[in-house]
Scaffold this motif. Structure first.
Motif, PDB file in Angstrom:
ATOM      1  N   PHE A 108       0.812  -1.218   0.000  1.00  8.08           N
ATOM      2  CA  PHE A 108       0.000   0.000   0.000  1.00  8.08           C
ATOM      3  C   PHE A 108       0.849   1.274   0.000  1.00  8.08           C
ATOM      4  N   GLU A 109       2.144   1.125   0.189  1.00  8.88           N
ATOM      5  CA  GLU A 109       3.042   2.263   0.070  1.00  8.88           C
ATOM      6  C   GLU A 109       3.654   2.364  -1.330  1.00  8.88           C
ATOM      7  N   ALA A 110       3.368   1.402  -2.198  1.00 10.74           N
ATOM      8  CA  ALA A 110       3.946   1.379  -3.541  1.00 10.74           C
ATOM      9  C   ALA A 110       3.186   2.339  -4.448  1.00 10.74           C
ATOM     10  N   GLY A 111       3.821   3.463  -4.756  1.00 15.96           N
ATOM     11  CA  GLY A 111       3.175   4.480  -5.580  1.00 15.96           C
ATOM     12  C   GLY A 111       3.893   4.746  -6.880  1.00 15.96           C
ATOM     13  N   GLY A 112       4.648   3.762  -7.373  1.00 17.95           N
ATOM     14  CA  GLY A 112       5.468   3.963  -8.563  1.00 17.95           C
ATOM     15  C   GLY A 112       4.694   3.958  -9.868  1.00 17.95           C
ATOM     16  N   ASN A 113       5.439   4.226 -10.942  1.00 21.22           N
ATOM     17  CA  ASN A 113       4.817   4.340 -12.266  1.00 21.22           C
ATOM     18  C   ASN A 113       4.617   2.997 -12.961  1.00 21.22           C
ATOM     19  N   GLY A 114       4.951   1.902 -12.271  1.00 27.31           N
ATOM     20  CA  GLY A 114       4.753   0.586 -12.854  1.00 27.31           C
ATOM     21  C   GLY A 114       3.306   0.277 -13.176  1.00 27.31           C
ATOM     22  N   ALA A 115       2.377   0.925 -12.469  1.00 26.52           N
ATOM     23  CA  ALA A 115       0.958   0.705 -12.743  1.00 26.52           C
ATOM     24  C   ALA A 115       0.508   1.450 -13.988  1.00 26.52           C
ATOM     25  N   ALA A 116       1.127   2.581 -14.286  1.00 26.98           N
ATOM     26  CA  ALA A 116       0.697   3.414 -15.423  1.00 26.98           C
ATOM     27  C   ALA A 116       1.279   2.938 -16.741  1.00 26.98           C
ATOM     28  N   MET A 117       2.496   2.445 -16.722  1.00 26.46           N
ATOM     29  CA  MET A 117       3.244   2.208 -17.962  1.00 26.46           C
ATOM     30  C   MET A 117       2.632   1.114 -18.834  1.00 26.46           C
ATOM     31  N   ARG A 118       1.740   0.268 -18.292  1.00 27.27           N
ATOM     32  CA  ARG A 118       1.262  -0.918 -19.013  1.00 27.27           C
ATOM     33  C   ARG A 118      -0.209  -0.849 -19.418  1.00 27.27           C
ATOM     34  N   ILE A 119      -0.894   0.283 -19.234  1.00 23.42           N
ATOM     35  CA  ILE A 119      -2.351   0.311 -19.337  1.00 23.42           C
ATOM     36  C   ILE A 119      -2.880   0.608 -20.734  1.00 23.42           C
ATOM     37  N   LEU A 120      -2.020   0.933 -21.693  1.00 22.50           N
ATOM     38  CA  LEU A 120      -2.474   1.312 -23.039  1.00 22.50           C
ATOM     39  C   LEU A 120      -3.499   0.347 -23.634  1.00 22.50           C
ATOM     40  N   PRO A 121      -3.313  -0.977 -23.545  1.00 22.48           N
ATOM     41  CA  PRO A 121      -4.304  -1.878 -24.163  1.00 22.48           C
ATOM     42  C   PRO A 121      -5.715  -1.696 -23.627  1.00 22.48           C
ATOM     43  N   HIS A 122      -5.874  -1.354 -22.365  1.00 16.03           N
ATOM     44  CA  HIS A 122      -7.215  -1.130 -21.811  1.00 16.03           C
ATOM     45  C   HIS A 122      -7.900   0.049 -22.496  1.00 16.03           C
ATOM     46  N   ILE A 123      -7.153   1.098 -22.775  1.00 10.89           N
ATOM     47  CA  ILE A 123      -7.748   2.278 -23.396  1.00 10.89           C
ATOM     48  C   ILE A 123      -8.136   1.968 -24.837  1.00 10.89           C
ATOM     49  N   ILE A 124      -7.356   1.124 -25.495  1.00 13.11           N
ATOM     50  CA  ILE A 124      -7.663   0.757 -26.881  1.00 13.11           C
ATOM     51  C   ILE A 124      -8.967  -0.031 -26.962  1.00 13.11           C
ATOM     52  N   VAL A 125      -9.117  -1.056 -26.126  1.00 12.64           N
ATOM     53  CA  VAL A 125     -10.293  -1.926 -26.247  1.00 12.64           C
ATOM     54  C   VAL A 125     -11.516  -1.370 -25.526  1.00 12.64           C
ATOM     55  N   ARG A 126     -11.321  -0.391 -24.631  1.00 14.05           N
ATOM     56  CA  ARG A 126     -12.446   0.181 -23.882  1.00 14.05           C
ATOM     57  C   ARG A 126     -12.734   1.616 -24.300  1.00 14.05           C
ATOM     58  N   ALA A 127     -12.321   2.015 -25.473  1.00 13.40           N
ATOM     59  CA  ALA A 127     -12.415   3.422 -25.881  1.00 13.40           C
ATOM     60  C   ALA A 127     -13.825   3.975 -25.817  1.00 13.40           C
ATOM     61  N   GLY A 128     -14.829   3.128 -25.924  1.00 13.30           N
ATOM     62  CA  GLY A 128     -16.196   3.624 -25.941  1.00 13.30           C
ATOM     63  C   GLY A 128     -16.791   3.890 -24.580  1.00 13.30           C
ATOM     64  N   SER A 129     -16.073   3.602 -23.505  1.00 14.52           N
ATOM     65  CA  SER A 129     -16.644   3.766 -22.166  1.00 14.52           C
ATOM     66  C   SER A 129     -15.581   4.202 -21.171  1.00 14.52           C
ATOM     67  N   LEU A 130     -15.695   5.432 -20.699  1.00 13.37           N
ATOM     68  CA  LEU A 130     -14.753   5.930 -19.706  1.00 13.37           C
ATOM     69  C   LEU A 130     -14.867   5.173 -18.378  1.00 13.37           C
ATOM     70  N   GLU A 131     -16.077   4.770 -18.022  1.00 10.86           N
ATOM     71  CA  GLU A 131     -16.258   4.033 -16.769  1.00 10.86           C
ATOM     72  C   GLU A 131     -15.568   2.680 -16.829  1.00 10.86           C
ATOM     73  N   ASN A 132     -15.645   2.016 -17.973  1.00  9.08           N
ATOM     74  CA  ASN A 132     -14.952   0.743 -18.124  1.00  9.08           C
ATOM     75  C   ASN A 132     -13.436   0.933 -18.128  1.00  9.08           C
ATOM     76  N   ILE A 133     -12.974   2.031 -18.736  1.00  7.63           N
ATOM     77  CA  ILE A 133     -11.545   2.342 -18.683  1.00  7.63           C
ATOM     78  C   ILE A 133     -11.104   2.529 -17.239  1.00  7.63           C
ATOM     79  N   ARG A 134     -11.858   3.308 -16.490  1.00  8.21           N
ATOM     80  CA  ARG A 134     -11.499   3.573 -15.095  1.00  8.21           C
ATOM     81  C   ARG A 134     -11.432   2.268 -14.303  1.00  8.21           C
ATOM     82  N   ARG A 135     -12.453   1.427 -14.469  1.00  9.16           N
ATOM     83  CA  ARG A 135     -12.482   0.179 -13.711  1.00  9.16           C
ATOM     84  C   ARG A 135     -11.298  -0.722 -14.062  1.00  9.16           C
TER      85      ARG A 135
END
Length: 577
Positions: free
Chosen positions: A145-172
């Motif tokens: 719970f103290e891990a706040g690094g960028n490792g979570a952000a660097m890999r998320i591109l595929p989610h935005i590609i396949v979920r482009a039609g729904s911001l709520e699904n992207i967020r989840r």
């Protein structure tokens, strides 16, 4: 911007994914903590050219220190985990989280290159079949719970590609992907900010105005400002998060405030136009501070700044991210390039960068993601079958490689792999042999697997120090001891030298033998308060160096495994205390 009425451009999808890998490969040699061979401590370097380079790095820790060559254009964990995310979506659809955590992350440990500590710790938890927030050791949960690094952000591109039609699904999906390895709001908010930027970059049409991407991210603030609720997260995750911190809600609110202030800094820098100095803005954001540059929020906003500033000259923007002193260059360049590829397609990418590792595979992966409609994700619910990757699978792969078996080699989610080359690497530790195999999957992904071994002889067995009574698995094996101590050194940190740590381990082994006896009764150690009291007395009398309770218990657990071969239950923290 009506996302549901727009069709993503395949060229933008390919540009985003391939550029992300290119930025990773350009920036990795310059990362400040990449263990580069020949770099003096604290030294920063700027390449004299703007292309890929061949270099070497140290792997294996202090007990197996080995020089690993990295070819020009090869990428690191940033791209490896982006690919793992994409493969999870393509194979399992709506159920992507199961293969990502039970197959992709555990198998990644066998071939990872340059992975961050938080991501590797979480992957180790998943390898054991435990979510990192459900570990029994409170210190492990706290570190998660103290891990706040960028490792979570660097890999998320595929989610935005396949979920482009729904911001709520992207967020989840981005939240769930992030919590697989990171628990702190700086990691999760940073990933959501990057997701909002990618969403806007992929969907907007027409010419980009200076600062327009930042405005879109602000307009999509609902996706990253809103505090997660129980309904958005796994059962008990949010309630668990309150234990290591005073209030997760307060921490999330503070992180959002930090992002809003950082956006103001970026807007001010962009308003200065041509007279703006990149280094000044990046420094104010914290992107040049080695203690902050790896934070998820810092990297996301720094990438936003560079992508916005260099939309008219994207190749220079990627080079700036990859070669900036003090920055987390591989991830910053990967995320900056990903945004520029999403904004501008792939036409700007210089031809010499097309030699990035696995170019053909990346192009094919981008095409597969572009062809996957969001409505098709549920189809996989009927056809997908989960195959978790276990420690036994990892051992089987290493054993087959070391025995030169080239057939029936499987690497979990990568499927069948074929060795394309192998060789012995140079180690600076005497009697250590390190061998590396280059493996290629049937669809064209290339990975490296390395195995370390240490020569042993009867003269080297530490029989004078270890008690004479035989443990249940026979004499103490030096290869097991060195492997365990190497992992223990990484866990405890630099407070002890390798020699001192080994000495402490042998002393504790002797006491455990006297306490538990030769039978190795698993109930003995946790139940006997005299061992714990002895450990504290040994510290007080300076027989052992000053160590925390957590470190002492970690040493005791390792000693137990070395002596009894893992067949009995080692002492545990938490409820067993």
């Amino acid at each position: 911007m009506d996302a549901s009425s727009l069709q993503l451009s395949p060229n933008r999808i390919g540009g985003a994914l391939i550029a992300s890998a290119i930025g990773d490969a350009l920036g990795w040699p310059n990362e400040h903590n990449n263990q580069r061979v020949g770099r003096a401590k604290g030294e920063e370097r700027i390449p004299s050219h703007g292309g890929f380079e061949t270099w070497s790095r140290w792997i294996g820790g202090r007990f197996y220190a080995t020089e690993e060559p990295v070819r020009a254009g090869e990428y690191s964990d940033d791209t490896q985990l982006l690919i793992a995310t994409a493969r999870s979506l393509l194979t399992a659809g709506e159920r992507w989280f199961d293969p990502f955590t039970q197959s992709e992350l555990p198998a990644w440990l066998s071939y990872e290159r340059g992975g961050g500590r938080a991501t590797k710790r979480a992957a180790q938890s998943w390898l054991k079949g435990t979510a990192p927030w459900e570990e029994r050791n409170e210190s492990s949960v706290r570190r998660y719970f103290e891990a706040g690094g960028n490792g979570a952000a660097m890999r998320i591109l595929p989610h935005i590609i396949v979920r482009a039609g729904s911001l709520e699904n992207i967020r989840r999906d981005v939240l769930w992907n992030g919590i697989a390895t990171h628990g702190h709001p700086r990691a999760l908010v940073g990933a959501l900010v990057y997701a909002a930027a990618l969403h806007a970059a992929l969907l907007k049409t027409g010419h980009w105005q200076l600062g327009e991407l930042i405005e879109y991210v602000q307009d999509l603030g609902e996706i990253w400002r809103r505090i997660p609720t129980d309904s958005e997260l796994p059962s008990h995750w949010l309630s668990t998060s309150y234990k290591p911190s005073s209030s997760y809600v307060e921490s999330w609110t503070q992180t959002v405030h930090e992002v809003e202030e950082a956006i103001k800094l970026v807007q001010d820098g962009l308003d200065r136009g041509a007279i703006a100095i990149d280094e000044d803005v990046l420094s104010q954001l914290g992107a040049l501070n080695s203690e902050r540059s790896g934070a998820g929020t810092v990297t996301a906003i720094a990438a936003l700044f560079l992508a916005s500033r260099y939309a008219a000259d994207p190749a220079t923007g990627v080079r700036t991210a990859a070669y900036t002193k003090g920055a987390d260059t591989d991830t910053l360049a990967s995320m900056t390039a990903g945004l520029l590829g999403a904004m501008l397609s792939d036409e700007w990418i210089p031809s010499e960068w097309h030699s990035v590792q696995d170019m053909s595979f990346l192009q094919s992966l981008a095409s597969s993601l572009a062809a996957l409609e969001e409505a098709e994700l549920s189809i996989h619910l009927l056809s997908y079958s989960l195959h978790p990757w276990t420690e036994a699978d990892a051992k089987r792969l290493r054993d087959r490689l070391q025995s030169n078996q080239r057939s029936r080699l499987e690497l979990g989610p990568l499927g069948n792999v074929k060795p394309v080359e192998s060789g012995v690497l140079h180690s600076r530790v005497k009697k250590v042999t390190s061998r590396r195999w280059c493996l290629r999957s049937e669809d064209g992904q290339t990975v490296y697997v390395t195995a370390h071994s240490r020569e042993t002889s009867s003269q080297l067995q530490p029989t004078p120090t270890v008690p004479s009574r035989e443990p249940r698995d026979g004499p103490v094996r030096l290869d097991r001891m060195f492997a365990e101590v190497s992992a223990l050194a990484d866990d405890i940190g630099p407070s002890l030298s390798a020699a001192d740590l080994l000495r402490v381990l042998l002393v504790v082994m002797e006491r455990i033998r006297d306490t538990a006896g030769p039978s190795g009764n698993p109930a003995q150690l946790p139940a006997k308060p005299d061992l714990r009291a002895w450990l504290h007395d040994a510290v007080a009398s300076r027989r052992l160096p000053p160590l925390s309770d957590e470190a002492l218990l970690s040493i005791a657990r390792v000693a137990w495994r070395i002596m009894y071969g893992g067949h009995v239950r080692p002492p545990q923290n938490g409820t067993d205390s």
